[in-house]
Design a protein around this motif. Sequence first.
Motif, PDB file in Angstrom:
ATOM      1  N   TYR A 162      36.728  38.814  36.762  1.00 22.53           N
ATOM      2  CA  TYR A 162      37.245  38.102  35.703  1.00 22.53           C
ATOM      3  C   TYR A 162      36.641  37.655  34.494  1.00 22.53           C
ATOM      4  O   TYR A 162      36.673  37.845  33.206  1.00 22.53           O
ATOM      5  CB  TYR A 162      37.989  36.560  36.348  1.00 22.53           C
ATOM      6  N   LEU A 163      35.274  37.153  34.868  1.00 22.69           N
ATOM      7  CA  LEU A 163      34.151  36.776  33.677  1.00 22.69           C
ATOM      8  C   LEU A 163      33.857  37.870  32.882  1.00 22.69           C
ATOM      9  O   LEU A 163      33.831  37.607  31.674  1.00 22.69           O
ATOM     10  CB  LEU A 163      32.768  36.278  34.633  1.00 22.69           C
ATOM     11  N   LEU A 164      33.460  39.214  33.619  1.00 21.94           N
ATOM     12  CA  LEU A 164      33.090  40.204  32.803  1.00 21.94           C
ATOM     13  C   LEU A 164      34.561  40.817  31.800  1.00 21.94           C
ATOM     14  O   LEU A 164      34.119  41.329  31.030  1.00 21.94           O
ATOM     15  CB  LEU A 164      32.592  41.638  33.652  1.00 21.94           C
ATOM     16  N   ARG A 165      35.504  40.785  32.332  1.00 24.47           N
ATOM     17  CA  ARG A 165      36.886  41.056  31.649  1.00 24.47           C
ATOM     18  C   ARG A 165      36.965  40.136  30.254  1.00 24.47           C
ATOM     19  O   ARG A 165      37.073  40.522  29.614  1.00 24.47           O
ATOM     20  CB  ARG A 165      37.971  40.878  32.577  1.00 24.47           C
TER      21      ARG A 165
ATOM     22  N   LEU B 157      35.386  46.796  27.047  1.00 25.14           N
ATOM     23  CA  LEU B 157      35.604  47.923  27.747  1.00 25.14           C
ATOM     24  C   LEU B 157      35.234  47.427  29.203  1.00 25.14           C
ATOM     25  O   LEU B 157      34.132  47.558  29.259  1.00 25.14           O
ATOM     26  CB  LEU B 157      35.440  49.102  27.375  1.00 25.14           C
ATOM     27  N   ILE B 158      36.318  47.810  30.251  1.00 27.20           N
ATOM     28  CA  ILE B 158      35.896  47.564  31.412  1.00 27.20           C
ATOM     29  C   ILE B 158      36.039  48.831  31.955  1.00 27.20           C
ATOM     30  O   ILE B 158      37.046  49.623  31.841  1.00 27.20           O
ATOM     31  CB  ILE B 158      36.908  46.599  32.381  1.00 27.20           C
TER      32      ILE B 158
ATOM     33  N   LEU C 275      39.582  47.625  41.508  1.00 25.26           N
ATOM     34  CA  LEU C 275      39.294  46.609  40.610  1.00 25.26           C
ATOM     35  C   LEU C 275      40.800  46.424  39.705  1.00 25.26           C
ATOM     36  O   LEU C 275      40.901  45.098  39.250  1.00 25.26           O
ATOM     37  CB  LEU C 275      38.358  47.566  39.731  1.00 25.26           C
ATOM     38  N   ASP C 276      41.450  47.276  39.681  1.00 24.33           N
ATOM     39  CA  ASP C 276      42.595  47.125  38.627  1.00 24.33           C
ATOM     40  C   ASP C 276      43.677  46.427  39.137  1.00 24.33           C
ATOM     41  O   ASP C 276      44.644  45.994  38.700  1.00 24.33           O
ATOM     42  CB  ASP C 276      43.058  48.457  37.995  1.00 24.33           C
ATOM     43  N   GLU C 277      43.470  46.101  40.560  1.00 18.77           N
ATOM     44  CA  GLU C 277      44.341  45.306  41.317  1.00 18.77           C
ATOM     45  C   GLU C 277      44.055  43.506  40.874  1.00 18.77           C
ATOM     46  O   GLU C 277      44.890  42.888  41.054  1.00 18.77           O
ATOM     47  CB  GLU C 277      44.547  45.313  42.673  1.00 18.77           C
ATOM     48  N   ILE C 278      42.878  43.447  40.240  1.00 18.04           N
ATOM     49  CA  ILE C 278      42.371  42.205  39.839  1.00 18.04           C
ATOM     50  C   ILE C 278      42.375  41.844  38.483  1.00 18.04           C
ATOM     51  O   ILE C 278      42.857  40.783  37.897  1.00 18.04           O
ATOM     52  CB  ILE C 278      41.046  41.932  40.493  1.00 18.04           C
ATOM     53  N   ILE C 279      41.862  42.907  37.562  1.00 17.45           N
ATOM     54  CA  ILE C 279      41.734  42.752  36.272  1.00 17.45           C
ATOM     55  C   ILE C 279      42.270  44.204  35.610  1.00 17.45           C
ATOM     56  O   ILE C 279      42.112  45.056  36.304  1.00 17.45           O
ATOM     57  CB  ILE C 279      40.337  42.470  35.759  1.00 17.45           C
TER      58      ILE C 279
END
Lengths: 663, 325
Positions: free
Chosen positions: B79-82, B87-88, B155-159
């Motif tokens: 979350y923090l990095l998003r 770009l993630i 990962l894309d299930e979270i952010i």
Amino acid sequence: MSTNNKEIRIGFYICHCGTNIAGVVDVDKIREFIAKKDNVVVSRNYKYMCSDPGQELIQKDIQEHRLNRIVVASCSPLLHEKTFRNTLEKAGLNPFYLQMVNVREHVAWVHSDNEKATEKAKALCNAAINRVRYNKPLEKKRVPFHQDVLIIGGGIAGIHSALILASAGKKVYLVEKKPTIGGHMAMFDKTFPTLDCAACILTPKMSAIKENKNVVLWTNSEVIKVEGYVGNFKVTIKRNPRYVREDLCIGCGQCIESCSYKEAKYPDEFNLGLSKRKPIYIPFPQAIPNSAIIDDKTCIHFKMGKCKQMCLSACERNAIDFNQKEELREIQVGAIIVATGFKIYDPQKEPEYGYGVYPNVYTSLEVERLINASGPTAGEVILRDGTKPKSIGIIHCIGSRSEKANKWCSRVCCMYSLKLAYLLKKHTHAEIYNFYIDMRTPGKMYEEFYDRLLMERVHFIRGKVAEVTDISLVKEEEGKLILRVEDTLASVIRRIPVDMVVLSVGLEPSEDTQKLAHILNIGLSAEGFFQERHPKLAPVSTFSEGIFIAGCCQGPKDIPDTVAQAGASAAEAMAMIDAGYFEIEPITAHVLDEFCSGCKSCINICPYSAISYDESKKKVFVNETLCKGCGTCSATCPSGVMKQNLFEDDQILNEIEGLLVYE
Amino acid sequence: MSSKPKVAFYWCASCGGCEEAVVDLAEDILEVVKLVDIVFWPVAMDFKKRDVEALPDKSINIAFINGAIRTSEQEEIAYLLREKSQLIIAFGSCACFGGIPALANLYSKFEVLNDVYIESPTVDNAAKFLPQTTSIDNNGKQIELPEFYSQVRALDEIISVDYYLPGCAPTPKLIANTINMLLGDNLPTAGSTLLPDIALCEECPRKDSKPTDLSITEYKRICENLVDPEKCLLAQGFLCMGPITRSGCEALCIKGNMPCTGCLGPTSRVVDFGAKAVSMFASLSSGKNEEEIEKNYAQVMDPVGTFYRYHLSKSLLRGKLERGI
Ligand SMILES: Cc1cc2nc3c(=O)[nH]c(=O)nc-3n(C[C@H](O)[C@H](O)[C@H](O)COP(=O)(O)OP(=O)(O)OC[C@H]3O[C@@H](n4cnc5c(N)ncnc54)[C@H](O)[C@@H]3O)c2cc1C
Ligand code: SF4
């Protein structure tokens, strides 16, 4: 579920089908429910959507509301998908923007709880709305149709089809495995129920085949390969050598007379071994082609390589040709009619009937020859032991309607048993006993024929014969064949001594049926006969477009039914040929060329051999004319490049989603 | 601070291989370091979470996150990095599809913990302690610990994720290409996987030896059989995932005489990798009916681990739901 595409404008119609649907499903509720869905511009219910006013309603809406997707909730698409696709087309919309929901067969007719049925209909309709958003326009394709027709099998079915097509000016290749055409019918003396002479009605048709300029007749030949597709079949035919030139031979028989064998020594196939023939022979006097043939398995020249070749010198027309070789011929045809008939059940599989053990036990087909004026005994019924029978037992249902043998009723045996009873009685004045399980005589004048036999003082005993034996218990049985049977009408076990036993053998798929099914890529039904496309509505079509079936190769039947099917096949083939082209449904598979890795996984699994590998591009491609749209390849394609029109992933997945979440 | 692009690397539930792969860039890593400012890379440099928190939102240009998400801590950093990044990049198969850790989704949380902390023969845990989210430290102070979630997620299930670079691990060449591409002007379509959208057979050196009428009678294991180094592995009966898997790795495993295990994931057109694998192998099976095909399949030792080795979290069925715990 919504899509961003603002352009999608859906019209939804739910049909009452009188009370068929509306009596169970709350159509008003469905209409209101769907009206609220994204992209739905029009939502209506109507009494009969398939009626002219119903279709006009859709057309008007398409024009007035600029609809570009249509969902019709009514009956099975099998019935009316074509109708509604036409409706769309008439209104200028691509017909594949239609999605149908089957709320009759799948909902109204199978549920009694109206509320739950309405819920189910909601889910199904929502699924269709979800799906139709992803439907794409598709174009039908036309392929030109080759005008010639191949007919496999020269029995009455093949002969009849060939003559009809030829009379309409079509070129026909008639391929027969045996040295002559005629099939089983040529072996009979008389035919039920009219008892008209089989030869008298068959041989004129056989000669007509020979005379007709439009028919190319290849006897002694077999189809070995079929490639291509409807309208464009490429067929390879193997012509086995006859060693006598058909174009020169006039069937005078000089060669046969002068053959080094002075006596006929080999079993005569046409007479089922009841008489003998020489290595050079003509199957029967009216054979077509009326040409001699040399059997290389028995001919001294072929067996030992040293014969005086008397036949060669006897032939004034120089027709004998020992150097003939097997030949492969390739032809192009648009349609194929399969008419390979049947074979009779082998009664030796049930030893209790004594066939092959007691010489005086005959199959019905042998008896057909025995009572035939041109048969081995010139129509006189003389048994294998030289005697004439004074009593005869005819046993029905041999190999038919049995758990041990074939389950099906062979349909013609009751009738031909009655015919044989009649003819045997006339020929021998013997006492005749018919042993039957049930008497099956459906057909025009058939029951009347049975009634007539009852008058002829033929004995009828209802019961399945348990055994045929020569072990006598009392003096009257000595030297006789005794039939042990439970007479189920009198409820007694009886022993009936007779001189001759006739086994009314059933009908089975002919020998090559499986092989041909494979070559032609057509299906077999559970009994092993060729499978028709639909038992009622497409009885002579197969699942391979352009290939038809006629006569007993589709299932046991009598000559009238055989001829009717032969005519039907010819007409169906002609309808295709005369259209000049064939329209293929665009519901086929295609490859996203750019993304195909050439992994070849799909090639082998295509049941229609529609997929090939392009060695230069190292990718696969689909022949859309061969593709039947079964979807096997797109399910297999591991990288999702094989796409099935109208059944693409987004269409199916959204449909499923719409089904699961519909409120 | 310099005006060089800011880059972050982070690892979640992963084996460390992805980090290794970045380091494997060897001299090229120095080129990268020259071009960018690394602002967060716990494996190699001493940054703290609070350093990232202190950065303005969207101030990191690119964050590479490898590993799947199993704990509350991993989720929190994601979350923090998003929040802080433009770009993630989901880096490696675990971040993209759940990877090998996601195979644990076949078991409930309790089964996993019980196995690791109680049943395991090398564990001495008579009191049967299981991990807790709070604890008391030596000074008697209560501390918070990350929670172990019941499911492993990609990962894309979270952010939301901008690009995917699968691979176990991505090859150095793919990493270098990706970094160059992302630092350049022409960004690929958002949400895309930075690999060719065509299956591995395309670039496989053994492609020509694959027959058109392939029909597999026996599924072989690599550890029990000799492998012909020239011939298509599927044609030899080994379960090669090449036809289902994206290309881009230059058929590294095949060149090492090992079948493809599918780490680069499916093409954009395939929804469920394992389901596709099952349907492809069923089609290739020499079995003519359900029974024969089943018999054929029975030779596959670990079906889920074979067909869903990296993709269980992204499959339609996903795994086992935890009930009653
Ligand atoms: C004992 C008996 C008596 C009968 N009596 C009557 C009767 O009185 N009245 C009546 O209506 N019906 C009767 N029938 C039924 C009748 O025989 C059939 O209805 C009729 O013969 C069916 O004709 P068909 O052309 O379909 O098959 P068939 O007569 O079997 O002809 C098929 C032809 O195809 C050929 N063939 C087979 N395989 C191949 C191949 N691979 N390639 C090329 N050619 C091939 C065969 O050699 C044959 O010439 C009787 C049947 C039996 C068994
Ligand atoms: S037609 Fe008569 S004899 Fe033939 S199988 Fe049917 S019931 Fe039996």
